[in-house]
Every structure is written in C-alpha cells, then in structure tokens.
Write a protein that holds these residues in place. Structure first.
Motif, PDB file in Angstrom:
ATOM      1  N   UNK A 162      47.762  30.660  40.679  1.00  0.00           N
ATOM      2  CA  UNK A 162      46.313  30.614  40.456  1.00  0.00           C
ATOM      3  C   UNK A 162      45.887  31.656  39.424  1.00  0.00           C
ATOM      4  N   UNK A 163      46.395  32.885  39.593  1.00  0.00           N
ATOM      5  CA  UNK A 163      45.992  33.953  38.681  1.00  0.00           C
ATOM      6  C   UNK A 163      46.485  33.685  37.258  1.00  0.00           C
ATOM      7  N   UNK A 164      47.700  33.219  37.132  1.00  0.00           N
ATOM      8  CA  UNK A 164      48.240  32.978  35.792  1.00  0.00           C
ATOM      9  C   UNK A 164      47.600  31.756  35.130  1.00  0.00           C
ATOM     10  N   UNK A 165      47.463  30.666  35.897  1.00  0.00           N
ATOM     11  CA  UNK A 165      47.001  29.416  35.302  1.00  0.00           C
ATOM     12  C   UNK A 165      45.479  29.334  35.191  1.00  0.00           C
ATOM     13  N   UNK A 166      44.787  29.864  36.192  1.00  0.00           N
ATOM     14  CA  UNK A 166      43.327  29.737  36.205  1.00  0.00           C
ATOM     15  C   UNK A 166      42.613  30.970  35.660  1.00  0.00           C
ATOM     16  N   UNK A 167      43.221  32.144  35.808  1.00  0.00           N
ATOM     17  CA  UNK A 167      42.526  33.383  35.446  1.00  0.00           C
ATOM     18  C   UNK A 167      43.118  34.063  34.215  1.00  0.00           C
ATOM     19  N   UNK A 168      44.216  33.497  33.661  1.00  0.00           N
ATOM     20  CA  UNK A 168      44.744  34.008  32.410  1.00  0.00           C
ATOM     21  C   UNK A 168      45.564  35.272  32.507  1.00  0.00           C
ATOM     22  N   UNK A 169      46.088  35.591  33.717  1.00  0.00           N
ATOM     23  CA  UNK A 169      46.936  36.777  33.852  1.00  0.00           C
ATOM     24  C   UNK A 169      48.383  36.425  33.531  1.00  0.00           C
ATOM     25  N   UNK A 170      49.237  37.419  33.479  1.00  0.00           N
ATOM     26  CA  UNK A 170      50.665  37.212  33.222  1.00  0.00           C
ATOM     27  C   UNK A 170      51.487  38.002  34.243  1.00  0.00           C
ATOM     28  N   UNK A 171      51.447  37.566  35.483  1.00  0.00           N
ATOM     29  CA  UNK A 171      52.166  38.236  36.561  1.00  0.00           C
ATOM     30  C   UNK A 171      53.576  37.660  36.635  1.00  0.00           C
ATOM     31  N   UNK A 172      54.615  38.499  36.588  1.00  0.00           N
ATOM     32  CA  UNK A 172      55.990  37.991  36.596  1.00  0.00           C
ATOM     33  C   UNK A 172      56.372  37.362  37.930  1.00  0.00           C
ATOM     34  N   UNK A 173      57.408  36.518  37.889  1.00  0.00           N
ATOM     35  CA  UNK A 173      57.832  35.776  39.073  1.00  0.00           C
ATOM     36  C   UNK A 173      58.351  36.671  40.190  1.00  0.00           C
ATOM     37  N   UNK A 174      58.889  37.841  39.835  1.00  0.00           N
ATOM     38  CA  UNK A 174      59.499  38.701  40.859  1.00  0.00           C
ATOM     39  C   UNK A 174      58.537  39.760  41.390  1.00  0.00           C
TER      40      UNK A 174
END
Length: 417
Positions: free
Chosen positions: A176-188
């Motif tokens: 949600x944060x990456x796709x909707x809010x434009x963040x770049x939180x890593x998978x790990x």
C-alpha cells in the motif's frame, strides 16, 4: 463503601480518595493500593511503604496500604500477570504505588508497565529530575539539574503498532505504501507506525503548563522537545499544537519565546510562564551545556524516554530517579529502574527511587509538608554517607547499609526536621 475484591483484602480503616472532576479530595487517612513488583521490588517496596507511612504519621496523617498484584506474584495468585482486580482497585482508589515489574517472555502484554498506563489512560509520564546532595555524579555541578519531564504515554512508538518482516501483514502495508503513497520500502523491512494526535498532545501540554503555573516560584520555562525538522506531521505537529495551547488557552499567564524577545526584550513578566521549543538531539546536548536554562520539558514518548534517562544520569543514575504516570484524577507512581532480578531478596539494592516515587505521590495528593519531609530525610541519610552498595562503592568513607537499614535511617532522620 469500597467494593469487594476476589483475592484482595481492603483495609478496614481508612477512606477512599475521591475526584470532583478538577482536583483530588484526599482524606487524612487514605487507602492507597500498592503493587510490590517483581525482582528487587520485593526489597524496595516494603521499605518505601514504611518510610512513606512514617512521614505521614509525623505530619498528622496516615496511609493504609492495600496490597494488589501484577507481574509474577499476580500470575501465581490469579493465573494472569495483570488481573482485573488490580486495574479495578486503581480505578476505585485513584492512586497506587508500584514497584518494578518484569514483562513475561512469550505471549501477553508487550510490557506490563505500558499496559497499566494505557488501560488506565495515565497519559502523562511525569519524571522530576533533581540532585540529592552526596550522590556521586559524573557532572561537575550536578546541583544545576532541576527539571521535570512530561512525556506523552499513550502514542508515538509506545502505541506498539508494527508488523514483522516477511509476514503477510507487513506485505499488505508495504504494498500500500509503495504503490499508493509513493514510498520505497524494501522487501526485507519491518514496518512500524507512530501516531501523534492533536488531542493527546494538547492534554499533555496542558498538564505541563498547569504544573509550571502551580510552581511559578521554581519554574519559568516549558520546552516542547521534538524532531519536527524531520517528522513534520507528527513531531512537528506536536510542537505546533503545543504553541496553540499556550497562545489560545492561557491568556497573559503564558507567553511564547518569540513574544518574550520581540515584545519584552527578554524580560519575563512576573508570574508568567514562557513556552519555547528545542530539537530533541540538541536538547540532549543542552541538558549538559545549558542545564540551568531549562525547567519543564514536554515531549512525545520516545524523546521522553531518552531525555529523562539522560537527565537521570546527570544526577547519579536511575537508582535515585523517581517516576509517575498521571491521568485525570488518577496516578501510578513507580521508579524508572527495572526489576534487577539477580539482586532480588538480597536486601542490598537502593530503595531511594521507590521512596521518591512515593514522594511524587504525596505531592500530587497535596501533602506538601509530608513530601518535603521525605525528601529532606532521604537527602540527609545520603549526606551522612550511610548508603547502599551502589553509592558506597563510589564515595570515600561512609558506611554501607542494607536496603532495609537505609529505610530505617531515613525514618530516624525525619526527627531532624
């Protein structure tokens, strides 16, 4: 009449403390619940109870202690670490003295201490930090430290909202944060959220300002401590909401630092409190370099955790650092140190923090002469160098005494005042 409790006897003598919506109504012989605690709580709590009761008696009052349970003892009695009896007793009798608790490993509460604060809405962690003469300190002038930390108790990272790396829940949040809010939180990554609300912030700031106004003979500044330069919509908002409270709710009793210099040329009007703000990292430095410039610090939870412990280090450490958790007409008073189970039952640890936490309770009750007697007697005992092992090992000369012996000496020294 007090209600009956499943496994807790209510004292036959004494009365309940009441609350009229604005202030506590405290009888001369209140019933006060007390949680002994885990580990060294079994050493320091009985000593603190004796000292506080003696001080009350010497000032024409009395305390009737009511033993309630949390932690390991509660689990033995109730099969749970925080029973409903305990919460109900604090709600009914308003105040409680508490020893340190060990949070159990495994399921249940993240922290029993945090659970008590949040369930009872004890939203202000209030920690006075002041020097007792004779306590070893790393500072050249530890007596310059005289502050009170007001730390928000219900939000920020202590809300405990987080998701572990690799779980289905964290993936939902991350996506949600990456796709909707434009963040770049890593998978790990694990992800945590720190809420800071206007309502919780403002009630904490009010409590800090009110305390300053009630103690204008000692305090002139309330400092909002934050990281608003980075976290603009949480900690930055904490600062902004704090200034709103100061400017909109207190009239001429409170001014901001900008007003002080732009309109008053730095001269604080009589009976006025000044509200200013500082970045948390800078404040950690100024605790040391400009100690006397600060009185009351108000801040979100995590900042308050760091700042209060750092301030405690300047006056000799957590062994002499009291604490309290206060809501509206209700409070739980506890030392800032942990349960130190390896020293449990040895009658050696320092009970000063537990005793002085009780002193905060007496102040909150309006028993000013009683709380001052406790402080004076504790300080005299330390100045006489009759101290527990933790202080004895850092001073020249003196006499090493047991935890219980220290308490008896404090009671004896009350006759000096």
């Amino acid at each position: 009449m007090p209600r009956k409790y499943d496994k807790v006897p209510v004292p036959e003598e004494g009365e309940k403390i009441k609350y009229d919506g604005k202030e506590l109504l405290v009888p001369d012989e209140p019933i006060i619940p007390q949680i002994e605690g885990d580990g060294t709580g079994k050493d320091v709590s009985p000593v603190a109870k004796k000292v506080l009761k003696a001080a009350a008696e010497k000032t024409g009052r009395d305390i009737h202690w009511m033993d309630i349970h949390a932690g390991e003892t509660a689990n033995e009695i109730y099969g749970k670490h925080l029973p409903q009896d305990t919460l109900d007793a604090i709600r009914e009798f308003r105040l409680a003295l508490k020893g340190p608790l060990t949070t159990p490993v495994g399921g249940g509460y993240r922290s029993l201490n945090v659970a008590i604060r949040q369930i009872l809405d004890l939203y202000a962690c209030v920690r006075p930090v002041y020097y007792l003469e004779g306590v070893p300190s790393p500072m050249k002038n530890p007596e310059e430290m005289d502050m009170v930390v007001f730390r928000e108790n219900t939000e920020d990272v202590y809300a405990g909202i987080e998701w572990a790396r690799g779980t289905e829940e964290v993936e939902k949040v991350r996506n949600f944060l990456n796709e909707e809010m434009g963040t770049e939180i890593p998978e790990d990554a694990g992800i945590g959220i720190k809420p800071i609300s206007e309502s919780a912030t403002k009630r904490l700031i009010r409590k800090a300002i009110n305390y300053a106004l009630e103690n204008k003979d000692r305090f002139q500044y309330v400092t909002l401590t934050h990281k608003g330069n980075i976290m603009k919509y949480t900690e930055g908002s904490f600062r902004d909401w704090g200034y709103e409270v100061a400017e909109e709710e207190y009239g001429e009793d409170v001014i901001t630092e900008n007003t002080l210099w732009e309109e008053r040329e730095g001269e604080i009007p009589e009976d006025t409190v000044v509200v200013n703000d500082r970045l948390a990292d800078n404040m950690l430095q100024q605790l040391i370099t400009r100690t006397t410039n600060y009185d009351i610090l108000a801040m979100p939870n995590l900042n308050g955790d760091y700042l209060s412990d750092a301030a405690g280090g300047q006056i000799g450490g957590l062994g002499v650092a009291p604490g309290s958790n206060i809501g509206d007409g209700r409070g739980v008073f506890e030392p800032t140190h942990g349960s130190a189970p390896k020293y449990a039952g040895q009658d050696k640890v320092n009970p000063t923090a537990e005793i002085l936490s009780g002193r905060i309770m007496l102040e909150y009750m309006g028993w000013d002469d009683t709380q001052q007697l406790v402080k004076d007697a504790v300080e005299k005992t330390i100045k006489d160098k009759t101290v527990t092992y933790d202080i004895y090992r850092s001073i020249d000369g003196g006499e090493k005494v047991k935890c219980s012996e220290f308490g008896e000496l404090v009671i004896e020294n009350m006759d000096s005042f």
